[in-house]
Scaffold this active site. Structure first.
Site, PDB file in Angstrom:
ATOM      1  N   ASP B  51       0.818  -1.222   0.000  1.00 32.04           N
ATOM      2  CA  ASP B  51       0.000   0.000   0.000  1.00 32.04           C
ATOM      3  C   ASP B  51       0.857   1.281   0.000  1.00 32.04           C
ATOM      4  O   ASP B  51       1.872   1.363   0.686  1.00 32.04           O
ATOM      5  CB  ASP B  51      -0.890   0.027   1.240  1.00 32.04           C
ATOM      6  CG  ASP B  51      -1.942  -1.077   1.242  1.00 32.04           C
ATOM      7  OD1 ASP B  51      -1.703  -2.106   0.603  1.00 32.04           O
ATOM      8  OD2 ASP B  51      -2.982  -0.886   1.896  1.00 32.04           O
ATOM      9  N   HIS B  53      -1.109   4.613  -0.447  1.00 32.44           N
ATOM     10  CA  HIS B  53      -2.084   5.499   0.192  1.00 32.44           C
ATOM     11  C   HIS B  53      -1.746   6.978   0.134  1.00 32.44           C
ATOM     12  O   HIS B  53      -1.822   7.683   1.151  1.00 32.44           O
ATOM     13  CB  HIS B  53      -2.332   5.059   1.640  1.00 32.44           C
ATOM     14  CG  HIS B  53      -3.263   3.891   1.736  1.00 32.44           C
ATOM     15  ND1 HIS B  53      -4.553   3.929   1.235  1.00 32.44           N
ATOM     16  CD2 HIS B  53      -3.096   2.647   2.251  1.00 32.44           C
ATOM     17  CE1 HIS B  53      -5.125   2.760   1.449  1.00 32.44           C
ATOM     18  NE2 HIS B  53      -4.269   1.960   2.046  1.00 32.44           N
ATOM     19  N   ASN B 111      -8.354  -2.534  -2.860  1.00 33.46           N
ATOM     20  CA  ASN B 111      -9.754  -2.265  -2.530  1.00 33.46           C
ATOM     21  C   ASN B 111     -10.069  -0.768  -2.483  1.00 33.46           C
ATOM     22  O   ASN B 111     -11.227  -0.375  -2.566  1.00 33.46           O
ATOM     23  CB  ASN B 111     -10.141  -2.931  -1.202  1.00 33.46           C
ATOM     24  CG  ASN B 111      -9.348  -2.408  -0.033  1.00 33.46           C
ATOM     25  OD1 ASN B 111      -8.132  -2.314  -0.103  1.00 33.46           O
ATOM     26  ND2 ASN B 111     -10.030  -2.048   1.035  1.00 33.46           N
ATOM     27  N   HIS B 112      -9.039   0.058  -2.346  1.00 31.69           N
ATOM     28  CA  HIS B 112      -9.301   1.503  -2.373  1.00 31.69           C
ATOM     29  C   HIS B 112      -9.417   2.063  -3.790  1.00 31.69           C
ATOM     30  O   HIS B 112      -9.812   3.213  -3.947  1.00 31.69           O
ATOM     31  CB  HIS B 112      -8.230   2.264  -1.584  1.00 31.69           C
ATOM     32  CG  HIS B 112      -8.503   2.260  -0.111  1.00 31.69           C
ATOM     33  ND1 HIS B 112      -9.081   3.313   0.547  1.00 31.69           N
ATOM     34  CD2 HIS B 112      -8.305   1.299   0.829  1.00 31.69           C
ATOM     35  CE1 HIS B 112      -9.223   3.015   1.829  1.00 31.69           C
ATOM     36  NE2 HIS B 112      -8.755   1.795   2.028  1.00 31.69           N
ATOM     37  N   HIS B 248      -3.839  -8.002  -3.959  1.00 29.92           N
ATOM     38  CA  HIS B 248      -3.908  -6.989  -2.905  1.00 29.92           C
ATOM     39  C   HIS B 248      -4.335  -7.568  -1.557  1.00 29.92           C
ATOM     40  O   HIS B 248      -3.687  -7.347  -0.540  1.00 29.92           O
ATOM     41  CB  HIS B 248      -4.863  -5.850  -3.289  1.00 29.92           C
ATOM     42  CG  HIS B 248      -4.974  -4.823  -2.206  1.00 29.92           C
ATOM     43  ND1 HIS B 248      -3.946  -3.951  -1.928  1.00 29.92           N
ATOM     44  CD2 HIS B 248      -5.935  -4.570  -1.287  1.00 29.92           C
ATOM     45  CE1 HIS B 248      -4.285  -3.190  -0.897  1.00 29.92           C
ATOM     46  NE2 HIS B 248      -5.492  -3.540  -0.482  1.00 29.92           N
TER      47      HIS B 248
END
Lengths: 371, 425
Positions: B51, B53, B111-112, B248
């Site tokens: 990740d 982010h 998932n984001h 992921h």
């Protein structure tokens, strides 16, 4: 494999330490503009300002229906509605729900006698409005103590907001509510606001708190308040209440404070807060739940004592139906971060006298910290 | 300098590019991604990242320690956006690099990378703030729908390409002819720990506390150095079959084989349930079989599930992201699955370190060796490092974890790294 073309940002720092950026925050999270954290007045202002942060978190949770609190909207002063991440909203929810449960148990214990609540550093807390509108009429007198700056602000909001005035006068006449001429205080049989710098309270310099009942069972609340004071000031205040102002009364104390400043998350928290000019002075001294409960015992509030971190309170104090309801307010993806954050805040309670023993004797404390 | 190179330069400085250019890049990226299968085949060597982010400054730190594109071949396992304050710059930079060097960078979906999640966790708000409209957010979400769901790394060697310039920080160094399975490089202290395939721990056992319980090969696995023909492997027939599956989140009860993933129609918003959802949302856990996920999407899956999946699909390892791990990476189930986390001091609040995982090329065509011979002696040492008994399993690839910390707060010449993180006050 290291890419030499990409500069090492650490080497560009020119002697500035990590986490020392000042006042770089945005929006409601920042300190007031132009503050200097070596100036005691500015430092106080930063602490006073944390109340707007709490008001924003509260309203964010209310807007998403985590909490039912029709009064939260009036105390948040920014134009844009506050938005917090789901873990913050859930934390605000658990914090509020946990304190509500402990307070409800106190009020339900021997309900025919007068109960007293003293909220330290109350800021714009909406709890008195929620409690004083309950039916049947609670047998309660509520006191809020805070800096005059904060009480003035709160009182002017109350004065200009009919639904807040209506709430306070649900169970008493409107003319029983007496506003101080300086705009910083309220006196009444059920709700009192006292403008006071808590640091001036010591066993030898007791404050004048109108309408304080010296013998009624009294619950003292400190939601992120005493942690901003020096450990000396903090214990002086507790002693002033337990041994002097309320010497003959059953007394209970609920603390909501951060813990574990020395692990990776805690160190980052301390450094992030320091960059906003916020120093939680008692954090090192009461670094975990057992240090917190020991503190309550030392203050003579050890007849019933316990503590739980926010993760524990979520897991064990919130029933499954309510968990489902809260879970539906927002999708919470940040499970690992939630656990981290929630383990760094705790609720601690302790008291003396039968009222508190019967109120809190059956509260489930976190493993290892029961009396 | 082409427009694309100019955009890359601008994004590297953490400055957004004009809306029209975003539209163009997104269009080109979609044309590329549409050609990729649901499971992209990636040849080693490759550096696998978790990740990001939106922590742009930390992404730059990642490139600094891992090497720049295109010199290093990268595989990012999703969650480029949300939470951090520079999701836009981070995702667009990765996307521009993808368009510019399509064979040197692989992006799979997290998932984001979803319309619904980005409206809650920050990316939507960030686009609105930076462009005054939702157009850029829409262009990016359209790209999200085309991202692959997983990747299969092939051709990785069981051996580590040991860097002779990094000295071990204590005296118990591993002989050059010994088979090192894992090397952990702390980028701040330059402390290096190595773990031999027979699981004797050579250095700093603290580093290992949360980290790998390795699977061992019970063959006397004395392969020659990578890139040489001095391979000790006599199992030429198994050369190409062991692979590392990258995804992921994790596995799905609806997906027994990787071929099943290939059959999914991925070009859509991430659904609330089903195989595609599970791949992006699930987590490994110390349970038997499948369990309900506390996230409300995907499942929890235990060691038995991973073991079976790896066996059935001829995998030696699953690499996934999705869960914050304070130490940057975490191997589970006797090194059958690893979580790689690449966002240091996540959300500017968690105080964690990050890591990337480097896999090396099997230059000598020795590939993966069959894991064991019957009657192998059990390993010495503590139980938690005991050997896997199964003889059919692949031994893991050599792995180097580069562990790094967050970029400093005040980085000259770039926009301020972060606003203050929220706490309860």
């Amino acid at each position: 494999m290291t890419a030499p073309s990409i500069p090492n940002l650490s080497s560009l720092l020119r002697g500035r330490g990590r986490g020392r950026g000042r006042g770089r925050g945005r929006g409601s999270s920042s300190g007031p503009p132009g503050f200097r954290d070596d100036d005691p007045i500015a430092r106080d202002r930063i602490v006073q300002h944390t109340d707007q942060d709490a008001a924003g978190s509260r309203l964010s949770a209310v807007n998403l229906q985590y909490l039912d609190d029709p009064y939260a909207q009036f105390f948040y002063k920014d134009a844009a509605p506050p938005r917090r991440f789901p873990i913050i909203n859930r934390g605000t929810y658990v914090r509020t729900a946990a304190l509500d449960q402990l307070i409800a148990r106190f009020l339900a214990s021997d309900p025919s006698t007068l109960h007293q609540i003293i909220s330290l550093g109350a800021g714009t807390d909406t709890r008195p409005f929620r409690l004083l509108t309950q039916t049947p009429r609670p047998n309660l007198i509520y006191h809020e103590l805070d800096f005059a700056t904060n009480t003035t602000c709160k009182i002017s909001t109350i004065k200009e907001t009919p639904s807040l005035l209506r709430a306070l006068t649900t169970h008493m006449d409107a003319d029983a509510l007496v506003f101080g001429s300086n705009g910083a205080s309220i006196e009444s049989p059920m709700y009192n606001v006292h403008p006071i710098d808590l640091r001036t309270i010591t066993p030898t310099t007791l404050p004048n708190l109108p309408n304080l009942d010296p013998s009624a069972p009294t619950l003292v609340l400190s939601e992120c308040c005493l942690c901003y004071l020096s450990p000396t000031d903090g214990s002086a205040i507790l002693t002033a209440f337990t041994s002097h102002l309320l010497a003959s009364a059953p007394v209970g104390l609920i603390l909501y404070e951060p813990v574990h400043p020395n692990d990776a998350f805690g160190r980052t928290m301390v450094s992030n807060l320091a960059s906003r000019g916020i120093h939680m002075q008692t954090l090192q001294q009461y670094e975990d739940i057992s240090a917190q409960t020991a503190r309550l015992r030392a203050a003579g509030l050890g007849e019933v004592v316990g503590g739980a971190d926010i993760e524990f309170a979520w897991e064990r104090w919130v029933d499954n139906a309510e968990k489902d309801r809260v879970g539906r307010c927002e999708m919470l993806d940040e499970i690992e971060e939630w656990v981290l954050l929630a383990r760094h805040y705790c609720v601690v309670w302790g008291g003396r006298g039968d009222v508190f023993k019967s109120a809190w004797g059956s509260v489930e404390a976190q493993q290892g910290f029961e009396v | 300098m082409s427009d694309l190179d100019r955009a890359i330069t601008q994004l590297r400085a953490c400055r957004p590019i004009p809306e029209a250019q975003v539209r163009e890049v997104c269009y080109k990226a979609r044309e590329l991604l549409i050609m990729e299968g649901n499971v992209v085949i990636v040849n080693a060597p490759v550096t696998i990242c978790g990740d990001i982010h939106g922590q742009f400054h930390d992404l730059m730190e990642l490139f600094r320690v891992g090497g720049d594109v295109p010199e290093t071949n990268y595989l990012f396992m999703g969650d480029f956006v949300d939470r951090g304050f520079y999701s836009l710059e981070s995702f667009l930079l990765l996307l521009c690099l993808k368009v510019r060097y399509p064979d040197r960078i692989t992006l799979i979906r997290g998932n984001h990378e979803s319309r619904q999640i980005t409206t809650v966790y920050g990316f939507y708000d960030e686009c609105m703030r930076k462009y005054g409209s939702a157009n850029v957010w829409r262009y990016c979400c359209d790209v999200f729908d085309y991202l692959a769901l997983g990747a299969l790394v092939v051709g990785a060697t069981t051996q580590l390409d040991l860097d002779p310039t990094t000295a071990l920080s204590d005296s118990t160094s591993i002989r050059s002819d010994e088979d090192v399975e894992i090397e952990i490089v702390n980028e701040k202290t330059q402390h290096v720990s190595r773990i031999r395939r027979d699981n004797y721990i050579h250095t700093d056992s603290q580093v290992l506390q949360s980290s790998p319980v390795t699977r061992s090969s019970s063959t006397p696995d004395r392969n020659g150095a990578p890139g040489t023909s001095a391979s000790g492997s006599a199992h030429g027939s198994s050369t190409e079959s062991g692979a590392v599956f990258c995804v992921h989140g994790g596995l799905s009860p609806l997906v027994e084989t990787i071929d099943k993933i290939r059959l999914l129609d991925r070009k859509q918003e991430v659904p609330h349930e089903g195989a595609m959802c599970d791949l992006l949302w699930s987590d490994p856990d110390e349970i038997d079989g499948w369990g309900l996920s506390p996230r409300g999407a995907g499942f929890l899956f235990g060691q038995d599930i991973v073991k079976m999946f790896n066996q059935r699909n001829d995998l030696s390892l699953i690499a996934r992201a999705h869960q914050l791990v304070m130490e940057g990476f975490k191997e589970m189930f006797e090194a059958r699955i690893v979580t790689v986390w690449s966002a240091p001091n996540y959300c500017y609040r968690c105080g964690n370190v990050a890591s990337i995982l480097e896999l090396f090329e099997d230059g000598g065509a020795n590939g993966y060796s069959r894991g064991a011979v019957a009657g192998a002696t059990p390993a010495q040492g503590p139980d938690e490092y005991k050997r896997r008994p199964e003889s059919w399993e692949r031994i893991g690839p050599g792995r180097r974890y580069r562990v790094f910390e967050a970029a400093p707060q005040d980085s000259r010449g770039m926009p301020a790294k972060k606003p203050a993180a929220d706490y309860f006050l």
